[in-house]
Design a protein around this motif. Sequence first.
Motif, short mmCIF file in Angstrom:
data_model
loop_
_atom_site.label_atom_id
_atom_site.label_comp_id
_atom_site.label_asym_id
_atom_site.label_seq_id
_atom_site.Cartn_x
_atom_site.Cartn_y
_atom_site.Cartn_z
N SER A 183 0.84 -1.20 0.00
CA SER A 183 0.00 0.00 0.00
C SER A 183 0.87 1.25 0.00
N VAL A 184 0.27 2.33 -0.49
CA VAL A 184 0.94 3.63 -0.51
C VAL A 184 -0.04 4.65 0.08
N ALA A 185 0.49 5.59 0.86
CA ALA A 185 -0.32 6.72 1.33
C ALA A 185 0.32 8.00 0.81
N VAL A 186 -0.51 8.94 0.37
CA VAL A 186 -0.01 10.25 -0.04
C VAL A 186 -0.78 11.30 0.76
N ASP A 187 -0.04 12.15 1.48
CA ASP A 187 -0.64 13.18 2.31
C ASP A 187 -0.21 14.54 1.75
N CYS A 188 -1.20 15.36 1.34
CA CYS A 188 -0.89 16.58 0.57
C CYS A 188 -0.85 17.83 1.46
N HIS A 189 0.31 18.49 1.45
CA HIS A 189 0.54 19.70 2.25
C HIS A 189 1.11 20.81 1.37
N SER A 190 1.20 22.02 1.96
CA SER A 190 1.89 23.11 1.27
C SER A 190 2.55 23.99 2.30
N GLY A 191 3.49 24.80 1.83
CA GLY A 191 4.04 25.80 2.73
C GLY A 191 5.52 25.74 2.95
N ASP A 196 8.48 21.74 -5.20
CA ASP A 196 7.54 20.69 -4.79
C ASP A 196 8.36 19.50 -4.33
N ARG A 197 8.06 19.03 -3.14
CA ARG A 197 8.84 17.93 -2.58
C ARG A 197 7.95 16.73 -2.30
N ILE A 198 8.54 15.55 -2.49
CA ILE A 198 7.90 14.31 -2.07
C ILE A 198 8.77 13.78 -0.94
N LEU A 246 2.72 11.76 12.15
CA LEU A 246 1.74 10.67 12.01
C LEU A 246 2.24 9.55 11.11
N TRP A 247 2.96 9.91 10.06
CA TRP A 247 3.38 8.88 9.09
C TRP A 247 4.55 8.06 9.62
N LEU A 266 3.97 8.67 1.75
CA LEU A 266 4.61 9.82 1.10
C LEU A 266 3.87 11.09 1.51
N THR A 267 4.61 12.17 1.64
CA THR A 267 4.00 13.47 1.87
C THR A 267 4.36 14.39 0.71
N LEU A 268 3.33 14.94 0.08
CA LEU A 268 3.57 15.94 -0.95
C LEU A 268 3.62 17.30 -0.26
N GLU A 269 4.76 17.98 -0.37
CA GLU A 269 4.88 19.35 0.17
C GLU A 269 4.97 20.30 -1.01
N MET A 270 3.85 20.96 -1.33
CA MET A 270 3.86 21.87 -2.47
C MET A 270 4.62 23.14 -2.12
#
Length: 346
Positions: A183-191, A196-198, A246-247, A266-270
């Motif tokens: 399984s994969v989790a993607v959590d989308c953030h910004s700031g 753009d970082r993964i 949390l991750w 994974l966390t997407l940091e825009m």
Amino acid sequence: MCRVTSPELAELAELQRIVEQGGAHLQQRVVCEVSVGDDLRLPVHAITLGNPDPALPAVGFFGGVHGLERIGAEVVLACLRSVVNRLSWDVLLHRQLDMLRLVFMPLVNPGGLWRGTRANPQGVDLMRNAPVDADDRAPFLVGGQRLSAGLPWYRGALGAAMAAEGQALCRVVQEELLTRRFSVAVDCHSGFGLHDRIWFPYAHTARPIPHLPEMHALNALLDHAHTHHRYVFEPQSRQYLAHGDLWDHLYLRAHEQHPERVFLPLTLEMGSWLWVKKNPRQLFTRHGLFNPLIQHRQQRVLRRHVGWLDFIARAACGHAAWLPQGAAREQHQEQALARWYRGVRR
Ligand SMILES: [Zn+2]
């Protein structure tokens, strides 16, 4: 108490429209409810679709963990909308849904979204609130603090239960993702920053995770499938360490329970500073630091990241073909250590 499903919170209303359009293809459930002030309660939803067979892989998309970072919730909503809009004609999507489970939790922290705050209505930063302590190199305040709920990055009181929103997220991950072999989790953030970082775990220590070769192989897959992508793929610890991630918590739990399974969070940091750089007036609004305020820029942001989320779903579907084994796995491990962990004490 009035239960709001809401025209009051635009993102909740939008989620409801998408879910209604998806009809019998989707399952929706309320995984918790949060109080905002004395007379408002907001639901936290989880939406699932695709094949529920636990032998198959799953992908979870999460957004709105930090209420101020609305664009994260919007990226996940845009992804769900794209899936639902294609249900009536896209035969390849249906093939994919026969082989894959999809989970969406676009509005993890509706109280923070409602109030325009990073934290939940109790002042707890959900991404600093899990029971994981960073080593002593975590930066003061930003890495998580227990001084006051009035300051940002509040971890919650020592020994207190995890916030309801965080518990709900953990339950969904436990039931829908950790029951599977992949399984994969993607959590989308910004700031954070210009790019753009993964990010992948750990956040609490500079040491590498046991699934480093799998993360490196996924990065190579992205490089080959999307040659000109602009994402910086790296462990979060390369930027800063934090308590209560949390991750990290879920990854550690997953690995302890079933070390033979693969769970890749994974966390997407825009990179929002670019939006500010192109439109410096954004600096003077609180939302402007975390969200693209100009419509064409927002559309470009959504387009780009929805494409990446689609890539992740495809990668999960085809994981058996690219997960490295034996000597190839060792090679990925070596390359990953040289690239990301040079000089790190292990
Ligand atoms: Zn965030």
